[in-house]
Design a protein around this motif. Structure first.
Motif, PDB file in Angstrom:
ATOM      1  N   LEU A   9       0.704  -1.215   0.009  1.00 65.50           N
ATOM      2  CA  LEU A   9       0.020  -0.062   0.006  1.00 65.50           C
ATOM      3  C   LEU A   9       0.914   1.271  -0.088  1.00 65.50           C
ATOM      4  O   LEU A   9       0.389   2.279  -0.777  1.00 65.50           O
ATOM      5  N   SER A  10       2.074   1.487   0.672  1.00 62.98           N
ATOM      6  CA  SER A  10       2.984   2.384   0.700  1.00 62.98           C
ATOM      7  C   SER A  10       3.488   2.720  -0.532  1.00 62.98           C
ATOM      8  O   SER A  10       3.605   3.713  -1.222  1.00 62.98           O
ATOM      9  N   MET A  11       3.780   1.345  -1.453  1.00 66.98           N
ATOM     10  CA  MET A  11       4.439   1.576  -2.810  1.00 66.98           C
ATOM     11  C   MET A  11       3.400   2.301  -3.606  1.00 66.98           C
ATOM     12  O   MET A  11       3.591   3.344  -4.499  1.00 66.98           O
ATOM     13  N   ILE A  12       2.151   1.670  -3.561  1.00 73.47           N
ATOM     14  CA  ILE A  12       0.913   2.199  -4.372  1.00 73.47           C
ATOM     15  C   ILE A  12       0.681   3.606  -4.098  1.00 73.47           C
ATOM     16  O   ILE A  12       0.543   4.639  -5.233  1.00 73.47           O
ATOM     17  N   ASN A  13       0.911   4.158  -2.626  1.00 73.34           N
ATOM     18  CA  ASN A  13       0.441   5.528  -2.434  1.00 73.34           C
ATOM     19  C   ASN A  13       1.633   6.214  -2.747  1.00 73.34           C
ATOM     20  O   ASN A  13       1.536   7.480  -3.465  1.00 73.34           O
ATOM     21  N   THR A  37      12.126  12.623  -2.904  1.00 73.70           N
ATOM     22  CA  THR A  37      13.492  11.931  -2.677  1.00 73.70           C
ATOM     23  C   THR A  37      13.274  10.634  -1.847  1.00 73.70           C
ATOM     24  O   THR A  37      14.127   9.790  -1.353  1.00 73.70           O
ATOM     25  N   ALA A  38      11.910  10.062  -1.420  1.00 75.18           N
ATOM     26  CA  ALA A  38      11.769   8.903  -0.712  1.00 75.18           C
ATOM     27  C   ALA A  38      11.942   7.453  -1.366  1.00 75.18           C
ATOM     28  O   ALA A  38      11.919   6.732  -0.454  1.00 75.18           O
ATOM     29  N   GLY A  39      11.999   7.482  -2.625  1.00 76.25           N
ATOM     30  CA  GLY A  39      12.366   6.088  -3.203  1.00 76.25           C
ATOM     31  C   GLY A  39      10.838   5.697  -3.778  1.00 76.25           C
ATOM     32  O   GLY A  39       9.956   6.139  -3.906  1.00 76.25           O
ATOM     33  N   ILE A  40      10.754   4.542  -3.458  1.00 78.92           N
ATOM     34  CA  ILE A  40       9.617   3.421  -3.718  1.00 78.92           C
ATOM     35  C   ILE A  40       8.580   3.514  -2.593  1.00 78.92           C
ATOM     36  O   ILE A  40       7.305   3.439  -2.895  1.00 78.92           O
ATOM     37  N   PHE A  41       8.814   3.736  -1.550  1.00 80.18           N
ATOM     38  CA  PHE A  41       8.156   4.103  -0.215  1.00 80.18           C
ATOM     39  C   PHE A  41       7.806   5.380   0.340  1.00 80.18           C
ATOM     40  O   PHE A  41       8.682   6.195  -0.032  1.00 80.18           O
ATOM     41  N   THR A  42       6.819   5.561   0.848  1.00 83.01           N
ATOM     42  CA  THR A  42       6.703   7.049   1.527  1.00 83.01           C
ATOM     43  C   THR A  42       7.545   7.118   2.620  1.00 83.01           C
ATOM     44  O   THR A  42       8.199   6.142   2.976  1.00 83.01           O
ATOM     45  N   VAL A  43       7.753   8.418   3.020  1.00 88.79           N
ATOM     46  CA  VAL A  43       8.582   8.987   3.914  1.00 88.79           C
ATOM     47  C   VAL A  43       8.400   8.147   5.347  1.00 88.79           C
ATOM     48  O   VAL A  43       9.186   7.700   5.966  1.00 88.79           O
ATOM     49  N   HIS A  48       9.419   3.758   9.483  1.00 90.51           N
ATOM     50  CA  HIS A  48       9.009   2.595  10.024  1.00 90.51           C
ATOM     51  C   HIS A  48      10.018   1.468   9.795  1.00 90.51           C
ATOM     52  O   HIS A  48      10.383   0.832  10.877  1.00 90.51           O
ATOM     53  N   LEU A  49      10.508   1.289   8.693  1.00 90.19           N
ATOM     54  CA  LEU A  49      11.469   0.340   8.232  1.00 90.19           C
ATOM     55  C   LEU A  49      12.693   0.453   9.085  1.00 90.19           C
ATOM     56  O   LEU A  49      13.292  -0.274   9.275  1.00 90.19           O
ATOM     57  N   ALA A  50      13.148   1.738   9.156  1.00 95.86           N
ATOM     58  CA  ALA A  50      14.117   2.127   9.711  1.00 95.86           C
ATOM     59  C   ALA A  50      14.176   1.421  11.344  1.00 95.86           C
ATOM     60  O   ALA A  50      15.087   1.222  11.885  1.00 95.86           O
ATOM     61  N   LYS A  51      12.819   1.880  11.916  1.00 96.51           N
ATOM     62  CA  LYS A  51      12.974   1.494  13.175  1.00 96.51           C
ATOM     63  C   LYS A  51      12.816  -0.019  13.555  1.00 96.51           C
ATOM     64  O   LYS A  51      13.394  -0.762  14.520  1.00 96.51           O
TER      65      LYS A  51
END
Length: 171
Positions: A9-13, A37-43, A48-51
């Protein structure tokens, strides 16, 4: 499964933001915008992935195993033990009269309904089996089924009232 759906869903967003399909989500003209500059995911998803990458995975898996054990104990074992216990009650009350069995079943049913891990369906089945069999001679089959239904309804309503007024009101 939830994490994969969240990432999808983040990629689609992010794709909708980049393409500018929705007029409210047109790309910013500022090249320093984090969404650009966020890439394929939202900021937010990148944060969240970094956490998640900083988690102590061994501790997370240990807690997940504890949750699985708790689920097995509360859902599976309690449900099976409830059925075994109620089957034993059915066998033990076969020789008593209708009103004695009704009193015994109402007390047991009330206690069972007040216990959170105990499912209600076996309690209803036990009421239907025991009270219908006991009342068949005096009330007839239809009467004994209605009697068992009414008794189980009364017990369930009393349990709900006890949970809300006596237990819940003081919280």
């Amino acid at each position: 499964p939830f994490l994969i759906l969240y990432l999808l869903l983040s990629m689609i967003n992010q794709l909708v933001r980049r393409v500018g399909v929705n007029p409210c989500s047109r790309p910013s003209s500022n090249p320093q915008d984090p969404d650009q500059t966020a890439g394929i995911f939202t900021v937010r998803t990148r944060k969240h992935l970094a956490k998640i990458k900083r988690w102590d995975r061994a501790n997370v898996f240990t807690i997940a195993v504890y949750w699985g054990i708790g689920y097995m104990v509360l859902q599976v074992l309690c449900a099976q033990l409830t059925i075994v216990f109620l089957s034993w009650i059915i066998e033990r009350t076969a020789k008593f009269g209708l009103y004695t069995v009704t009193g015994i079943m109402m007390v047991i049913g009330l206690v069972m309904f007040l216990l959170p891990p105990v499912p209600g369906l076996p309690v209803y089945f036990a009421f239907g089996i025991v009270l219908s069999a006991q009342g068949n001679e005096s009330l007839g089959w239809a009467g004994s089924v209605c009697y068992a239904t009414g008794a189980s309804l009364i017990v369930k309503m009393c349990a709900g009232a006890i949970q809300q007024k006596i237990i819940g009101q003081s919280l």
